[in-house]
Design a protein around this motif. Structure first.
Motif, PDB file in Angstrom:
ATOM      1  N   MET A 151       0.613  -1.249  -0.013  1.00  0.00           N
ATOM      2  CA  MET A 151      -0.091  -0.055  -0.039  1.00  0.00           C
ATOM      3  C   MET A 151       0.813   1.279   0.082  1.00  0.00           C
ATOM      4  SD  MET A 151      -2.293   1.406   3.191  1.00  0.00           S
ATOM      5  CE  MET A 151      -2.312   3.066   3.430  1.00  0.00           C
ATOM      6  N   ASN A 152       0.439   2.161  -0.652  1.00  0.00           N
ATOM      7  CA  ASN A 152       0.793   3.633  -0.828  1.00  0.00           C
ATOM      8  C   ASN A 152      -0.044   4.434  -1.178  1.00  0.00           C
ATOM      9  OD1 ASN A 152       0.798   3.519  -3.511  1.00  0.00           O
ATOM     10  ND2 ASN A 152       2.880   2.592  -3.765  1.00  0.00           N
ATOM     11  N   TYR A 185       8.300   7.200   1.778  1.00  0.00           N
ATOM     12  CA  TYR A 185       8.456   8.276   0.918  1.00  0.00           C
ATOM     13  C   TYR A 185       7.321   8.215   0.012  1.00  0.00           C
ATOM     14  CZ  TYR A 185      10.799   5.180  -2.654  1.00  0.00           C
ATOM     15  OH  TYR A 185      10.695   4.198  -3.446  1.00  0.00           O
ATOM     16  N   THR A 186       6.384   7.050  -0.035  1.00  0.00           N
ATOM     17  CA  THR A 186       5.291   7.069  -0.737  1.00  0.00           C
ATOM     18  C   THR A 186       4.280   7.037  -0.197  1.00  0.00           C
ATOM     19  OG1 THR A 186       5.713   4.731  -1.053  1.00  0.00           O
ATOM     20  CG2 THR A 186       6.559   5.933  -2.903  1.00  0.00           C
ATOM     21  N   THR A 187       4.033   7.268   1.071  1.00  0.00           N
ATOM     22  CA  THR A 187       2.873   7.100   1.853  1.00  0.00           C
ATOM     23  C   THR A 187       2.838   8.191   3.138  1.00  0.00           C
ATOM     24  OG1 THR A 187       3.490   4.554   1.906  1.00  0.00           O
ATOM     25  CG2 THR A 187       1.708   5.402   3.467  1.00  0.00           C
ATOM     26  N   LYS A 188       1.674   9.000   3.074  1.00  0.00           N
ATOM     27  CA  LYS A 188       1.422   9.954   3.951  1.00  0.00           C
ATOM     28  C   LYS A 188       1.371   9.609   5.378  1.00  0.00           C
ATOM     29  CE  LYS A 188      -3.636  10.233   3.329  1.00  0.00           C
ATOM     30  NZ  LYS A 188      -3.660   9.513   2.112  1.00  0.00           N
ATOM     31  N   LYS A 189       1.817  10.516   6.137  1.00  0.00           N
ATOM     32  CA  LYS A 189       1.778  10.255   7.732  1.00  0.00           C
ATOM     33  C   LYS A 189       0.579   9.614   8.380  1.00  0.00           C
ATOM     34  CE  LYS A 189       3.100  12.359  12.055  1.00  0.00           C
ATOM     35  NZ  LYS A 189       3.680  13.536  12.941  1.00  0.00           N
ATOM     36  N   GLU A 190      -0.451  10.156   7.934  1.00  0.00           N
ATOM     37  CA  GLU A 190      -1.817   9.700   8.533  1.00  0.00           C
ATOM     38  C   GLU A 190      -2.002   8.059   8.262  1.00  0.00           C
ATOM     39  OE1 GLU A 190      -1.682  14.074   8.017  1.00  0.00           O
ATOM     40  OE2 GLU A 190      -1.570  12.479   6.625  1.00  0.00           O
ATOM     41  N   SER A 191      -1.546   7.858   6.992  1.00  0.00           N
ATOM     42  CA  SER A 191      -1.754   6.358   6.575  1.00  0.00           C
ATOM     43  C   SER A 191      -0.746   5.578   7.425  1.00  0.00           C
ATOM     44  CB  SER A 191      -1.410   6.110   4.991  1.00  0.00           C
ATOM     45  OG  SER A 191      -2.475   6.844   4.335  1.00  0.00           O
ATOM     46  N   ILE A 192       0.592   5.953   7.498  1.00  0.00           N
ATOM     47  CA  ILE A 192       1.611   5.266   8.337  1.00  0.00           C
ATOM     48  C   ILE A 192       1.075   5.260   9.636  1.00  0.00           C
ATOM     49  CG2 ILE A 192       3.941   5.168   9.131  1.00  0.00           C
ATOM     50  CD1 ILE A 192       4.747   6.873   6.632  1.00  0.00           C
ATOM     51  N   TYR A 207       6.376  -4.754   7.361  1.00  0.00           N
ATOM     52  CA  TYR A 207       7.685  -4.822   6.492  1.00  0.00           C
ATOM     53  C   TYR A 207       7.472  -3.639   5.438  1.00  0.00           C
ATOM     54  CZ  TYR A 207       8.450  -9.329   8.358  1.00  0.00           C
ATOM     55  OH  TYR A 207       8.587 -10.309   9.264  1.00  0.00           O
ATOM     56  N   LEU A 208       8.650  -2.901   4.898  1.00  0.00           N
ATOM     57  CA  LEU A 208       8.579  -2.060   3.825  1.00  0.00           C
ATOM     58  C   LEU A 208      10.121  -1.699   3.325  1.00  0.00           C
ATOM     59  CD1 LEU A 208       8.794   1.642   5.461  1.00  0.00           C
ATOM     60  CD2 LEU A 208       9.088  -0.547   6.872  1.00  0.00           C
ATOM     61  N   HIS A 209      10.105  -0.985   2.122  1.00  0.00           N
ATOM     62  CA  HIS A 209      11.275  -0.631   1.550  1.00  0.00           C
ATOM     63  C   HIS A 209      11.982   0.373   2.634  1.00  0.00           C
ATOM     64  CE1 HIS A 209       9.165  -1.841  -2.233  1.00  0.00           C
ATOM     65  NE2 HIS A 209      10.422  -2.432  -2.551  1.00  0.00           N
ATOM     66  N   LEU A 210      13.036   0.423   2.874  1.00  0.00           N
ATOM     67  CA  LEU A 210      13.373   1.210   4.011  1.00  0.00           C
ATOM     68  C   LEU A 210      14.981   1.706   3.702  1.00  0.00           C
ATOM     69  CD1 LEU A 210      12.740   2.177   6.859  1.00  0.00           C
ATOM     70  CD2 LEU A 210      13.826   0.299   7.752  1.00  0.00           C
ATOM     71  N   ALA A 211      15.098   2.900   3.761  1.00  0.00           N
ATOM     72  CA  ALA A 211      16.363   3.469   3.528  1.00  0.00           C
ATOM     73  C   ALA A 211      17.066   2.939   2.306  1.00  0.00           C
ATOM     74  CB  ALA A 211      17.231   3.260   4.843  1.00  0.00           C
ATOM     75  N   GLU A 212      16.635   3.190   1.248  1.00  0.00           N
ATOM     76  CA  GLU A 212      17.101   2.563   0.076  1.00  0.00           C
ATOM     77  C   GLU A 212      18.071   3.535  -0.496  1.00  0.00           C
ATOM     78  OE1 GLU A 212      15.734   0.338  -4.117  1.00  0.00           O
ATOM     79  OE2 GLU A 212      14.275   1.096  -2.953  1.00  0.00           O
ATOM     80  N   GLU A 219      14.924  13.446   2.210  1.00  0.00           N
ATOM     81  CA  GLU A 219      13.724  13.991   2.210  1.00  0.00           C
ATOM     82  C   GLU A 219      13.127  13.697   3.581  1.00  0.00           C
ATOM     83  OE1 GLU A 219      12.083  12.669  -1.485  1.00  0.00           O
ATOM     84  OE2 GLU A 219      13.063  14.166  -2.520  1.00  0.00           O
ATOM     85  N   CYS A 220      13.207  12.363   4.171  1.00  0.00           N
ATOM     86  CA  CYS A 220      12.473  12.256   5.427  1.00  0.00           C
ATOM     87  C   CYS A 220      12.893  12.991   6.402  1.00  0.00           C
ATOM     88  CB  CYS A 220      12.953  10.774   5.782  1.00  0.00           C
ATOM     89  SG  CYS A 220      11.807  10.387   7.244  1.00  0.00           S
ATOM     90  N   TYR A 221      14.232  13.493   6.690  1.00  0.00           N
ATOM     91  CA  TYR A 221      14.736  14.397   7.624  1.00  0.00           C
ATOM     92  C   TYR A 221      14.198  15.640   7.353  1.00  0.00           C
ATOM     93  CZ  TYR A 221      18.647  11.605   9.731  1.00  0.00           C
ATOM     94  OH  TYR A 221      19.215  10.782  10.446  1.00  0.00           O
TER      95      TYR A 221
END
Length: 429
Positions: A151-152, A185-192, A207-212, A219-221
């Motif tokens: 999901m994203n 980076y593909t999912t808004k904060k409310e969804s997370i 599980y997710l793609h992380l720090a790729e 951009e997360c910073y």
């Protein structure tokens, strides 16, 4: 089927990469004996064997666990190569995926499974679209697959993620599902936040793609003032563990947190170097007590689904980045490709070749030039091994690949034809 393997060398992976000589018994789905050679007089159980295989001192070992894949992306193999990651993903991959139907994913996933079998891969951890269709394909092929949601902001909902989790976990013994979403980076904060709440309610890992990529982390910073790992943990995402695919751009605090929260990191060396994402610090992760696994990523970014290539790069890239030829031991990499992957995927019942474990195993052909001389068999597998050495692949007690032939209930040429038809149709739309 009941199958007896004898005159075998066996790397159980129970005690590092030690090898014993003897035989292994499979009854139905399970391994029922691993040990010294038996005779009719010493085998008191009097099992009626459907087949007895003389291994001729070839090596039996647990099958490789491909702990991060996008199997149905076989339709994009060699389609969007030699491009920067963002252009590759947004300019070529996403537009083509938008034309893919759920039914398309069945032959495309089966094509990937055929390739997994030739590489000694007995299970894969898949994240893609319409996972129940891929699960159906896996059952039809007799292959073991674990799934997680993708999901994203472009598709999927929290409700659908939970529904898919329950649906796949009820489908049969060859398929299972973990909670997951595409990436921070593909999912808004409310969804997370909603996904974190789901993980805590169900008491399950995420599980997710992380720090790729470096861009993803920077951009997360900018958004949250912290790394993706710390941001997700601040929302309670990893209270029950989980996993991150790639883990290339992680600092010591990130790695320490992964060790504490039992977050497995699945490294994808071939994909990461091909897309110029970087090289994960596997040494650092191990030093922080992180379970490390290996995956191929999808066939659009690799392009091969070959665990031998992943193992070789996992070992050698650490030596280059650390400027130390002793930095990574091949035996540690072999554990990543087998036991580490099983643990990351939640497959604790097929980690090793042990009595009571599921019969997911491979036979390595030692009678090939690249396996000789036998100074160190484990290191031969990692540094000189290749798909040519996979003599047999068994999943769930069934031999699906042996001596270059497939034993699946499918027309192989029909799978190839359908896969080519799909990409031709999509390109013409």
């Amino acid at each position: 089927m009941n199958i007896r393997f004898y005159h075998a060398r066996i790397m159980t992976m129970e005690q590092d990469t030690e090898i014993i000589e003897g035989e292994l018994h499979v009854e139905g789905r399970y391994i029922t004996y691993v040990g010294k050679e038996m005779s009719e007089q010493t085998d008191k159980r009097k099992v009626e064997w459907d087949r007895e295989i003389d291994c001729k001192r070839n090596l039996l070992m647990p099958g490789f666990k491909n702990a991060h894949t996008h199997s149905a992306m076989t339709f994009l193999r060699s389609f969007a190569d030699d491009l920067p990651l963002q252009e590759w993903l947004y300019g070529r991959v996403f537009p083509m995926e938008a034309k893919l139907t759920a039914e398309d994913q069945i032959p495309l996933s089966k094509l990937a499974m055929l390739e997994y079998l030739t590489s000694g891969i007995t299970a894969n951890f898949d994240m893609y679209l319409d996972n129940p269709f891929h699960a159906r394909a896996s059952q039809e092929m007799g292959f073991r697959s674990v799934f997680c949601g993708g999901m994203n902001d472009f598709g999927g909902t929290i409700e659908q993620t939970e529904e898919q989790f329950h649906e796949i976990n009820a489908m049969g013994d060859l398929v299972s599902c973990q909670l997951g979403f595409h990436a921070e980076y593909t999912t808004k904060k409310e969804s997370i936040e909603g996904l974190a709440a789901l993980a805590n309610r169900l008491r399950k890992p995420m599980y997710l793609h992380l720090a790729e990529t470096k861009k993803e982390v920077e951009e997360c910073y900018e958004r949250y003032g912290m790394s993706p790992v710390k941001f997700l943990d601040s929302l309670g995402m990893f209270e029950y563990g989980g996993g991150g695919f790639h883990g290339v751009w992680m600092n010591d605090e990130d790695m320490e947190l992964c060790g504490e929260k039992k977050i497995s990191i699945v490294s994808n060396p071939c994909s990461n170097v091909k897309l110029a994402s970087g090289v994960a610090d596997l040494i650092g992760l191990l030093d922080h007590g992180v379970n490390v696994a290996l995956g191929t990523d999808g066939p659009a970014s690799n392009n091969a689904l070959d665990m031998f290539r992943e193992m070789y790069l996992a070992a050698t890239l650490q030596k280059v980045t650390k400027q130390d030829a002793s930095a990574m031991d091949a035996r540690e990499v072999l554990k990543m490709a087998t036991v580490g992957g099983a643990r990351a995927m939640g497959l604790r019942d097929c980690e090793t070749l042990s009595e009571g474990q599921l019969a997911d195993l491979i036979m390595i052909d030692m009678h090939r030039p690249n396996m000789q001389p036998e100074n160190n068999i484990a290191k031969n597998i990692v540094y000189s091994g290749s798909k040519e050495n996979v003599k047999l692949t068994m999943v769930n007690g069934e031999i699906l690949y042996e001596d270059g032939a497939f034993f699946v209930k499918e027309d192989i040429e029909e799978i190839y034809r359908k896969s080519n038809d799909i990409i031709q149709r999509i390109c013409s739309e």
